[in-house]
Scaffold this motif. Structure first.
Motif, PDB file in Angstrom:
ATOM      1  N   ASP A 269       0.683  -1.267   0.019  1.00 34.37           N
ATOM      2  CA  ASP A 269      -0.095  -0.088   0.026  1.00 34.37           C
ATOM      3  C   ASP A 269       0.802   1.226  -0.055  1.00 34.37           C
ATOM      4  O   ASP A 269       0.507   2.281  -0.618  1.00 34.37           O
ATOM      5  N   ALA A 270       1.882   1.236   0.662  1.00 33.94           N
ATOM      6  CA  ALA A 270       2.865   2.371   0.668  1.00 33.94           C
ATOM      7  C   ALA A 270       3.414   2.741  -0.762  1.00 33.94           C
ATOM      8  O   ALA A 270       3.711   3.907  -0.981  1.00 33.94           O
ATOM      9  N   ASP A 271       3.917   1.473  -1.135  1.00 33.57           N
ATOM     10  CA  ASP A 271       4.320   1.811  -2.629  1.00 33.57           C
ATOM     11  C   ASP A 271       3.200   2.265  -3.560  1.00 33.57           C
ATOM     12  O   ASP A 271       3.628   3.380  -4.449  1.00 33.57           O
ATOM     13  N   ALA A 272       1.845   2.010  -3.310  1.00 32.54           N
ATOM     14  CA  ALA A 272       1.068   2.475  -4.334  1.00 32.54           C
ATOM     15  C   ALA A 272       0.940   4.167  -4.038  1.00 32.54           C
ATOM     16  O   ALA A 272       0.687   4.618  -4.778  1.00 32.54           O
ATOM     17  N   ALA A 273       0.822   4.276  -2.661  1.00 31.26           N
ATOM     18  CA  ALA A 273       0.753   5.910  -2.251  1.00 31.26           C
ATOM     19  C   ALA A 273       1.857   6.645  -2.823  1.00 31.26           C
ATOM     20  O   ALA A 273       1.826   7.570  -3.229  1.00 31.26           O
ATOM     21  N   LEU A 274       3.218   6.045  -2.579  1.00 31.63           N
ATOM     22  CA  LEU A 274       4.387   6.855  -3.121  1.00 31.63           C
ATOM     23  C   LEU A 274       4.223   6.801  -4.649  1.00 31.63           C
ATOM     24  O   LEU A 274       4.927   8.109  -5.229  1.00 31.63           O
ATOM     25  N   GLU A 275       4.049   5.977  -5.479  1.00 25.14           N
ATOM     26  CA  GLU A 275       4.031   6.141  -6.837  1.00 25.14           C
ATOM     27  C   GLU A 275       2.980   7.114  -7.367  1.00 25.14           C
ATOM     28  O   GLU A 275       3.145   8.046  -8.151  1.00 25.14           O
ATOM     29  N   LEU A 276       1.679   7.173  -6.552  1.00 21.21           N
ATOM     30  CA  LEU A 276       0.656   8.156  -6.848  1.00 21.21           C
ATOM     31  C   LEU A 276       1.197   9.527  -6.589  1.00 21.21           C
ATOM     32  O   LEU A 276       1.071  10.637  -7.343  1.00 21.21           O
ATOM     33  N   VAL A 277       1.656   9.961  -5.407  1.00 19.04           N
ATOM     34  CA  VAL A 277       2.084  11.114  -4.902  1.00 19.04           C
ATOM     35  C   VAL A 277       3.315  11.784  -5.827  1.00 19.04           C
ATOM     36  O   VAL A 277       3.332  13.139  -6.109  1.00 19.04           O
ATOM     37  N   ALA A 278       4.080  10.838  -6.299  1.00 14.27           N
ATOM     38  CA  ALA A 278       5.065  11.351  -7.137  1.00 14.27           C
ATOM     39  C   ALA A 278       4.497  11.903  -8.335  1.00 14.27           C
ATOM     40  O   ALA A 278       5.482  12.583  -9.060  1.00 14.27           O
ATOM     41  N   GLU A 279       3.369  11.502  -8.898  1.00 14.83           N
ATOM     42  CA  GLU A 279       2.902  12.264  -9.877  1.00 14.83           C
ATOM     43  C   GLU A 279       2.763  13.835  -9.787  1.00 14.83           C
ATOM     44  O   GLU A 279       2.750  14.686 -10.738  1.00 14.83           O
ATOM     45  N   PHE A 280       2.715  14.236  -8.606  1.00 11.66           N
ATOM     46  CA  PHE A 280       2.798  15.798  -8.481  1.00 11.66           C
ATOM     47  C   PHE A 280       3.735  16.269  -7.718  1.00 11.66           C
ATOM     48  O   PHE A 280       4.043  17.379  -7.126  1.00 11.66           O
ATOM     49  N   ALA A 281       4.850  15.527  -8.033  1.00 11.29           N
ATOM     50  CA  ALA A 281       6.189  16.339  -7.463  1.00 11.29           C
ATOM     51  C   ALA A 281       6.546  17.426  -8.241  1.00 11.29           C
ATOM     52  O   ALA A 281       6.336  17.648  -9.253  1.00 11.29           O
ATOM     53  N   GLY A 282       7.055  18.433  -7.300  1.00 10.62           N
ATOM     54  CA  GLY A 282       7.371  19.858  -7.927  1.00 10.62           C
ATOM     55  C   GLY A 282       6.083  20.656  -8.107  1.00 10.62           C
ATOM     56  O   GLY A 282       5.959  22.091  -8.585  1.00 10.62           O
ATOM     57  N   GLY A 283       4.835  20.187  -7.805  1.00 10.14           N
ATOM     58  CA  GLY A 283       3.520  21.002  -7.933  1.00 10.14           C
ATOM     59  C   GLY A 283       3.209  21.595  -6.659  1.00 10.14           C
ATOM     60  O   GLY A 283       3.786  21.459  -5.740  1.00 10.14           O
ATOM     61  N   ASP A 284       1.667  21.831  -6.876  1.00 17.53           N
ATOM     62  CA  ASP A 284       1.076  22.167  -5.453  1.00 17.53           C
ATOM     63  C   ASP A 284       1.261  21.250  -4.347  1.00 17.53           C
ATOM     64  O   ASP A 284       1.386  20.316  -4.619  1.00 17.53           O
TER      65      ASP A 284
END
Length: 540
Positions: A269-284
């Motif tokens: 589950d933590a990997d799934a969360a990390l991979e998704l939040v990485a989509e917003f790296a550098g954004g708001d």
């Protein structure tokens, strides 16, 4: 053979950590030391009496050290069976002395590749003599002790102390098994580099070399980092493994500041969360809440606290006992808000003192700090075992930009609808198929995951949105005026009709269904905008 006394040791190591202390302890026990090149110099500098391999072979080290131990005087000393009369006679005839202990580790090939070294340097870090000696000693474990990992030096010294300077057969077998695993993983790393790394860096080019992402033989090499308490269920055993050279750092490399050990499900589950939040790296500021590997709330906002509140509002019921990931260092106010509900794991690229203090009150909560968020567009392979085989595919690193979208309805999306479409699309690619995501103003409004048909996923997402509105006391669900994303094409108009009923005003989907015109006609009749991506994101 049972116990084997250690009288003569060959030491040849690339990683010299701990080797001087080990050699000193061996020398005090009366063990004769033989060594090579830089290792011999390090031991002499420490005041130890060491003979050179060249003294045993009668040949100097040559060709920049490429040739030094590949000689019968060395391999005969490692391979000779001590209770075989013919072997002993051959040793006497050719003046070969037995080697009872081999301390050897290999050139840092994996580390050299990982730091992006040039091709020639990588080639020079392919060890030849080391693996040959390790395999010889391991094969002859009945007579020879092999230590291929500096981490085993203490175990060796303890073994010698307990057995009056000898090693037991059980110890030698255990070390030989570990040594063979090491040479296997080393060769796998080299083979994989030739298949995927060198093929594309080689001056001849991948086409000339016949490069393919899927070589005829796929050697795999992973190191066990830890055994876990259990697997998905208590009756299943589990462990976490990592690659020998890690190019991308993730949950296995995170620093855990507090909480219980991670379970198998926590890692997943933590990997799934990390991979998704990485989509917003550098954004708001962005917050992702995951439950059973599916996001149940995702949001971006001007502040991290605001993003948390918006993400939680999507589905506060499912968020209970979930995994939270954020795209920037945590502050105390956001951490305190997260602590108001039961949370299993929080992942962040940093946390200030106030945040750490807030989490410290929740002893069982695991706080994981990652150095960087992974690149969601990175290349790579995904592997899945099936009965009788292994499925392998390239990572789903595809993405679309506004310029890639095709407007297929009479009405074009407004700038806000387009932004909501792209946000929903980003989340949908991380939701288990069939996936439907409603989003509005940078936050998910409803998520439907893993259903056997797309219509039901849309209905479930709408139900979640309605329940969230009732719990919050909103006059209407946030699906009103939202954008809906579908991870694959809408095969019938019924999925679209469910979105319209939920209040969506824009839809993003791959397109390409036989009934596309029927779906487009239904969208036009409802006055909503729809765009096609030309790319789907199944996730099973």
């Amino acid at each position: 053979m049972g116990e084997v006394a250690i009288r003569r040791a060959l030491i040849s190591v690339s990683d010299k950590s701990g080797v001087v202390e080990l050699a000193s302890r061996l020398a005090k026990g009366g063990v004769e030391l033989v060594s090579t090149g830089g290792t011999a110099r390090a031991l002499r500098d420490a005041g130890l009496d060491v003979s050179d391999v060249s003294d045993a072979t009668g040949f100097p080290e040559m060709m920049d050290g490429r040739v030094k131990t590949l000689h019968p005087a060395i391999h005969g000393g490692l391979l000779a069976i001590r209770d075989d009369a013919d072997h002993l006679a051959a040793m006497d005839a050719h003046d070969i002395k037995p080697i009872d202990l081999l301390i050897c580790n290999l050139y840092p090939f994996e580390q050299t590749v990982a730091r992006g070294a040039g091709r020639e340097e990588i080639i020079e870090n392919i060890d030849i003599g080391g693996p040959a000696m390790i395999r010889s000693a391991s094969k002859n474990h009945g007579s020879v002790t092999i230590i291929a990992d500096p981490a085993d030096y203490p175990a060796l010294l303890e073994e010698l102390a307990e057995n009056d300077g000898a090693t037991t057969r059980a110890f030698r077998i255990r070390m030989a098994a570990k040594a063979f695993a090491r040479t296997a993983s080393y060769d796998a790393a080299i083979a994989n580099w030739f298949a995927w790394g060198d093929a594309y860096a080689n001056p001849l080019g991948p086409d000339a070399l016949g490069a393919t992402p899927f070589p005829e033989t796929m050697p795999l090499a992973f190191r066990r980092e830890a055994e876990l308490r259990y697997g998905e269920n208590p009756h299943q055993a589990a462990a976490i493994y990592t690659g020998q050279s890690v190019a991308t750092r993730g949950i296995p490399q995170a620093v855990q500041l507090q909480g219980k050990e991670l379970s198998y499900n926590n890692y997943n589950d933590a990997d799934a969360a990390l991979e998704l939040v990485a989509e917003f790296a550098g954004g708001d500021p962005a917050v992702v809440i995951v439950k059973h590997a599916n996001p149940c709330g995702v949001a971006q906002a001007p502040t991290l606290l605001g993003a948390w509140q918006e993400a939680l509002a999507c589905d506060a019921v499912s968020a209970f006992g979930g995994i939270v990931a954020v795209n920037r260092p945590l502050d105390g106010e956001t951490a305190a808000a997260i602590c108001e509900i039961f949370t299993e794991v929080v992942i962040a690229p940093g946390a200030d003192d106030a945040a750490r203090a807030a989490f410290a009150a929740k002893k069982n909560l695991r706080l994981l700090l990652v150095e960087d968020l992974p690149n969601p567009r990175r290349p790579g392979l995904q592997l899945k075992t099936i009965a009788g085989g292994l499925l392998v595919q390239s990572r789903d690193n595809g993405a679309v930009s506004p310029q890639d979208l095709k407007v297929v309805t009479k009405r074009e999306p407004t700038p806000q609808e387009l932004a909501d479409c792209l946000f929903a699309w980003t989340v949908a690619r991380h939701v288990k198929s069939n996936a439907i995501v409603f989003a509005r103003d940078g936050a998910t409004a409803g998520i439907g995951a893993g259903q056997m048909n797309r219509r039901d996923s849309a209905r479930i997402a709408a139900i979640r949105a309605k329940e969230a509105a009732e719990a919050a006391g909103w006059p209407q669900p946030r699906t009103q005026g939202s954008a809906m994303a579908s991870d694959a094409f809408l095969p019938f108009a019924d999925g679209l009709e469910a979105a319209i009923a939920a209040g969506a005003t824009a839809v993003i989907q791959p397109g390409g269904a036989m009934r596309d015109e029927e779906v487009i006609t239904a969208a036009d009749a409802a006055g909503i905008a729809m765009v096609f991506t030309g790319m789907r994101h199944f996730r099973h």
